[in-house]
Each structure stands twice: as C-alpha cells, then as structure tokens.
Design an enzyme around this catalytic site. Structure first.
Site, PDB file in Angstrom:
ATOM      1  N   TYR A 136       2.933 -13.621  -5.131  1.00 22.02           N
ATOM      2  CA  TYR A 136       4.253 -13.471  -4.513  1.00 22.02           C
ATOM      3  C   TYR A 136       5.260 -13.142  -5.592  1.00 22.02           C
ATOM      4  O   TYR A 136       5.298 -13.811  -6.637  1.00 22.02           O
ATOM      5  CB  TYR A 136       4.680 -14.769  -3.810  1.00 22.02           C
ATOM      6  CG  TYR A 136       4.596 -14.647  -2.312  1.00 22.02           C
ATOM      7  CD1 TYR A 136       5.289 -13.628  -1.653  1.00 22.02           C
ATOM      8  CD2 TYR A 136       3.829 -15.527  -1.559  1.00 22.02           C
ATOM      9  CE1 TYR A 136       5.199 -13.503  -0.281  1.00 22.02           C
ATOM     10  CE2 TYR A 136       3.740 -15.392  -0.180  1.00 22.02           C
ATOM     11  CZ  TYR A 136       4.432 -14.377   0.447  1.00 22.02           C
ATOM     12  OH  TYR A 136       4.354 -14.241   1.804  1.00 22.02           O
TER      13      TYR A 136
ATOM     14  N   GLU B 101       8.806 -11.993  -4.778  1.00 25.56           N
ATOM     15  CA  GLU B 101      10.057 -11.561  -4.128  1.00 25.56           C
ATOM     16  C   GLU B 101      11.167 -11.451  -5.161  1.00 25.56           C
ATOM     17  O   GLU B 101      11.283 -12.285  -6.063  1.00 25.56           O
ATOM     18  CB  GLU B 101      10.446 -12.550  -3.027  1.00 25.56           C
ATOM     19  CG  GLU B 101       9.660 -12.278  -1.750  1.00 25.56           C
ATOM     20  CD  GLU B 101       9.688 -13.439  -0.772  1.00 25.56           C
ATOM     21  OE1 GLU B 101       9.333 -14.548  -1.175  1.00 25.56           O
ATOM     22  OE2 GLU B 101      10.055 -13.203   0.383  1.00 25.56           O
TER      23      GLU B 101
ATOM     24  N   ASP C 126      13.790  12.924   2.934  1.00 29.06           N
ATOM     25  CA  ASP C 126      12.478  12.298   3.102  1.00 29.06           C
ATOM     26  C   ASP C 126      11.452  13.298   2.571  1.00 29.06           C
ATOM     27  O   ASP C 126      11.118  14.281   3.225  1.00 29.06           O
ATOM     28  CB  ASP C 126      12.248  11.999   4.589  1.00 29.06           C
ATOM     29  CG  ASP C 126      10.871  11.389   4.837  1.00 29.06           C
ATOM     30  OD1 ASP C 126      10.013  11.457   3.939  1.00 29.06           O
ATOM     31  OD2 ASP C 126      10.662  10.868   5.943  1.00 29.06           O
TER      32      ASP C 126
ATOM     33  N   THR D 217       6.552   8.747   0.803  1.00 26.24           N
ATOM     34  CA  THR D 217       5.328   7.953   0.782  1.00 26.24           C
ATOM     35  C   THR D 217       4.647   8.269  -0.544  1.00 26.24           C
ATOM     36  O   THR D 217       4.985   9.247  -1.208  1.00 26.24           O
ATOM     37  CB  THR D 217       4.380   8.334   1.934  1.00 26.24           C
ATOM     38  OG1 THR D 217       4.265   9.755   1.961  1.00 26.24           O
ATOM     39  CG2 THR D 217       4.897   7.847   3.266  1.00 26.24           C
TER      40      THR D 217
ATOM     41  N   LYS E  31       0.381  10.839   0.120  1.00 23.02           N
ATOM     42  CA  LYS E  31       0.076  12.181   0.664  1.00 23.02           C
ATOM     43  C   LYS E  31      -0.196  13.116  -0.514  1.00 23.02           C
ATOM     44  O   LYS E  31      -1.169  12.893  -1.225  1.00 23.02           O
ATOM     45  CB  LYS E  31       1.232  12.654   1.541  1.00 23.02           C
ATOM     46  CG  LYS E  31       1.445  11.762   2.778  1.00 23.02           C
ATOM     47  CD  LYS E  31       2.472  12.364   3.716  1.00 23.02           C
ATOM     48  CE  LYS E  31       2.601  11.562   4.996  1.00 23.02           C
ATOM     49  NZ  LYS E  31       3.563  10.446   4.897  1.00 23.02           N
TER      50      LYS E  31
ATOM     51  N   ARG F 263      -1.542   3.913  -0.372  1.00 24.14           N
ATOM     52  CA  ARG F 263      -0.700   3.970   0.831  1.00 24.14           C
ATOM     53  C   ARG F 263       0.563   3.146   0.584  1.00 24.14           C
ATOM     54  O   ARG F 263       0.484   1.964   0.251  1.00 24.14           O
ATOM     55  CB  ARG F 263      -1.508   3.379   1.985  1.00 24.14           C
ATOM     56  CG  ARG F 263      -0.947   3.545   3.344  1.00 24.14           C
ATOM     57  CD  ARG F 263      -2.079   3.493   4.353  1.00 24.14           C
ATOM     58  NE  ARG F 263      -2.878   4.702   4.246  1.00 24.14           N
ATOM     59  CZ  ARG F 263      -2.593   5.843   4.877  1.00 24.14           C
ATOM     60  NH1 ARG F 263      -1.554   5.920   5.689  1.00 24.14           N
ATOM     61  NH2 ARG F 263      -3.346   6.902   4.711  1.00 24.14           N
TER      62      ARG F 263
HETATM   63  N1  DSN Z   1       1.936  10.198   9.924  1.00 22.11           N
HETATM   64  C1  DSN Z   1       2.401  11.033   8.842  1.00 22.11           C
HETATM   65  C2  DSN Z   1       1.886  12.415   8.941  1.00 22.11           C
HETATM   66  O1  DSN Z   1       0.753  12.579   9.350  1.00 22.11           O
HETATM   67  O2  DSN Z   1       2.575  13.354   8.594  1.00 22.11           O
HETATM   68  C3  DSN Z   1       3.862  11.024   8.716  1.00 22.11           C
HETATM   69  O3  DSN Z   1       4.290   9.719   8.563  1.00 22.11           O
END
Ligand code: DSN
Length: 411
Positions: A51, A53, A197, A223, A226, A232
């Site tokens: 933890y 925080e 984003d 994110t 990707k 993730r």
């Molecule tokens: N679910 C993601 C995508 O496939 O683009 C976006 O958050």
C-alpha cells in the site's frame, strides 16, 4: 507457473489456453499489444503487496522507500519521453486518467466537447452511457461523410455555439493523424481547457512518428498498454500549473491505493520506450499499417478516409452484405483477431455494426513487416469477399497458423 499449477489447475489451464490463443492467431485488435517479458515480470512482483497511498516522499504508509524509487522512475521517464512538465503514473486505466483530468477543471453540469463515439471517439469523451455523458453537458463533433476526416468547421461551430469549459481531443477508431495544434487554437478561442486523450497514439508520439500534443494541451492522458506497449494502466501528464490539482484528483478524489506492481511495470515500459529500438518499432507499426491499408484498398475493401496515417484502419462494410459482427467472426475462424466497430453514420447497434477496426501494433511487436502485411491483407480481403466459404476459412486458418509459428514472440 509451478505454484499456480499446483494451487489452481483451472486458472492455470485458462492462462495456458489464453497464451496459445494469443500466440496462435494474428492479433490485429488496434488497442492491443504484447508487453515485453521484463514488463510482465515487473507486474508479477512483490510490489503487488504494497500500500502506498500518496505520492513519493509523502505517503500515508511506512515502508515505501522502494515504492518511491519505482514511482519516481516511472514519473521521470514519462516526463522525459513526452517532454511534459509533470506526470502522474497512478491511474489504474485510461478512463480514470480522463476522469481525473475532467474533475480537475469541471463541476457536474459543465460543458464538454468531444468526438462522437460512432465517428471514432471514446466512451469517456461524452457518451451518454458513461460518467462523462451523465455528469457533463456534452456536444459532439464528427467526421465529414465525404472523406471520413475530422470536420474542423463542425468542431469550430460546435465550440463557438456551446462554449464548453473543456475540449477533449482523441479517438479510438480514427485512422488519420490528429491536428492537436488546431484543436488547441479552437480551445483557446473560447478559453476552454484542452485535454488530449493520447491513448491510441502514445507509442507513435513517443517514437516520433506522430506530432506531439504536449505543447498544445493543458493535460494529456493515455493508457500505457496500447501502442506504448506497457502494462495495462493509465497515465496523466500536465503543465506544471495543473500538477497539484491533477495529483489530488487521481488520489484521493478518484482512487485509493496505487497498483505499485503495475507502476513498476510502467517504469520498465517507459524505459523501453526511450530506447532507439522503440523509435524503430513505432516507424514499423505505421509502415505496416500503410502497407496493409493499401493492400486492402487495392482489393476493393472500403476504408473510412481511404487509408491511414497511424497504426489502425477502419473498414466500412456498408457496400457488402456483411455486418461487422459476422466479419469479425469469419476472420476469427480464419485465425485473424480484429474487432467489429461502428462507422461514421452507423445505423446498426454497437453489438452488430457495419465496420471493422484493424491495427498493426501487436504483429509489429512479433517482428512482422511489409511482406507479411501484404499476405495478411490478401487473406482478410478473401474472407470479406467470401465470409461463408468454409473451405477458404479452413485454408486461411492453416496459413495464419503457419505464419504465427514463423514469428514466435520475443525470440
Ligand atoms: N477499449 C479501447 C479500445 O479498444 O480502443 C479504448 O479504451
């Protein structure tokens, strides 16, 4: 995985089956990728027990000196990679990164402008089924029907009419480069905060193959799993002036304890993204997407906007007797994993759709190049032409299996 095998044979087998699925099929979901063994090892460490925080140097728990070390490393690598003033690496996901960015500036009922989901936007950009659409007054812009490109006249008109407090730029199914400068100028015209984003494009920006949003945005969210090829999770970057409020929105406003094992893995992934090899990777992702798009177009497959500048393309199936759902299923039977996707002007439900989104990040990680993209493009076109031809699908499955075997992951 000896311990897992002994303790829980069912979960162990599910992991093995998932691994065979990922390795034995052509993974072409544009938002998916394969994290390196180093990233995965970091995720499976004792940091999952901790933890922590608060922030490095200011925690609510003892024993955080090593948590501080990895979190500081992740933050400084993110700042270096993207040239941002400040980074918070604690968001558990992109949705939470976006939520932190919105609540840093907005109250419920305030106005936001984002891209229409069915034109390529994202749920968290104002969809009525998401918190963003429920809590804020949303106006959306889209792409031109004629060429599938963002209609900046519509963006300007929408922003001038609605005078939103915040504009969110970004997309999850838009194949063309995003003009962050123009979005930033439009936001400045009405005094709106500009949030980018970057989730889909982060790895391409890190690799220098897509313009960076950093100087045109107040806040950049992403994110990490990707095109950036990490674990993730989410990440928020911002100008120094917003650092304190962004940190407070991530914790304690939205989240509790950070996932320190994931933050350790984010540090590893961001370190990898700073390497020359990652720049080469990003270039190869884009080149592969262009080759694949060209192959499909030459075979008569209709693409929204006619092609791609990025890692993904969007197939428009409306000229065929075929839904996105059925096309996804037929390709999966042939060993090619993609996702059905709405197209601009969509009339079918999101569970059926009239399109397919196809991306190259994961196959590029496997080492595939233009020759493989040309072959795969041909197989996809064959199946889209004859989706009910079982002989063709069986033959394609044999070919995709053979290709996967020739490109083992992380040789
Ligand atoms: N679910 C993601 C995508 O496939 O683009 C976006 O958050």
């Amino acid at each position: 995985m000896e311990h897992l095998k002994q303790a829980d044979a069912v979960v162990h087998q599910a992991v093995l089956d998932e691994e065979s699925r990922q390795l034995g099929q052509l993974e072409m979901i544009a938002s998916e990728n394969f994290a390196s063994p180093a990233v995965r090892e970091a995720m499976g460490t004792v940091f999952t027990h901790k933890y922590a925080e608060g922030l490095p140097g200011r925690r609510y728990y003892g024993g955080c000196e090593f948590a501080d070390r990895v979190e500081d490393l992740a933050r400084s690598r993110a700042v270096e990679l993207f040239g941002a003033d400040h980074a918070n690496v604690q968001p558990h996901s992109g949705a939470q990164a976006n939520m932190a960015a919105y609540f840093a500036f907005l109250q419920p009922g305030d106005g936001i402008v984002g891209m229409n989901l069915s034109h390529g936007g994202h749920l968290t950009h104002g969809s009525p089924v998401n918190f963003s659409g429920r809590l804020f007054r949303v106006a959306a812009y889209g792409v031109r029907e004629s060429d599938g490109r963002i209609d900046f006249d519509m963006v300007r008109e929408t922003v001038r009419r609605e005078r939103p407090k915040l504009i969110v730029t970004g997309a999850s199914a838009y194949p063309r480069a995003l003009d962050f400068r123009t979005f930033g100028e439009i936001a400045a015209e009405v005094g709106a905060v500009h949030v980018v984003d970057l989730a889909h494009l982060a790895g391409l920006v890190a690799a220098g193959c897509h313009p960076s949003p950093v100087e045109h945005a107040d806040v950049v969210t992403t994110t990490t799993h990707k095109t950036l090829r990490g674990p993730r999770g989410g990440l928020v970057m911002c100008r120094e002036a917003h650092a304190r409020i962004i940190d407070k929105m991530v914790f304690p406003f939205i989240q509790g304890g950070p996932l320190m094992h994931v933050i350790a893995a984010k540090a590893v992934a961001l370190g990898e993204a700073l390497s020359p090899a990652f720049r080469e990777y990003g270039g190869n992702v884009v080149r592969n997407a262009r080759v694949l798009a060209r192959t499909l177009v030459e075979r008569g497959v209709r693409l929204v906007s006619g092609g791609t500048d990025t890692h993904l393309m969007l197939v428009d199936l409306r000229d065929r007797d075929l839904t996105g759902k059925d096309a996804e299923r037929a390709l999966e039977r042939g060993g090619i994993t993609v996702n059905k996707n709405t197209v601009p002007g969509e009339t079918r439900s999101p569970f059926v759709t009239s399109g397919l989104r196809i991306g190259t990040p994961a196959l590029t990680t496997r080492g595939m190049g233009p020759d493989e993209m040309t072959r795969i493009g041909g197989w996809i076109a064959d199946i889209l032409d004859r989706p009910r031809d079982d002989t063709l699908i069986t033959r394609t499955r044999a070919r995709t299996t053979e290709l996967c075997a020739a490109f083992p992951l992380f040789r």
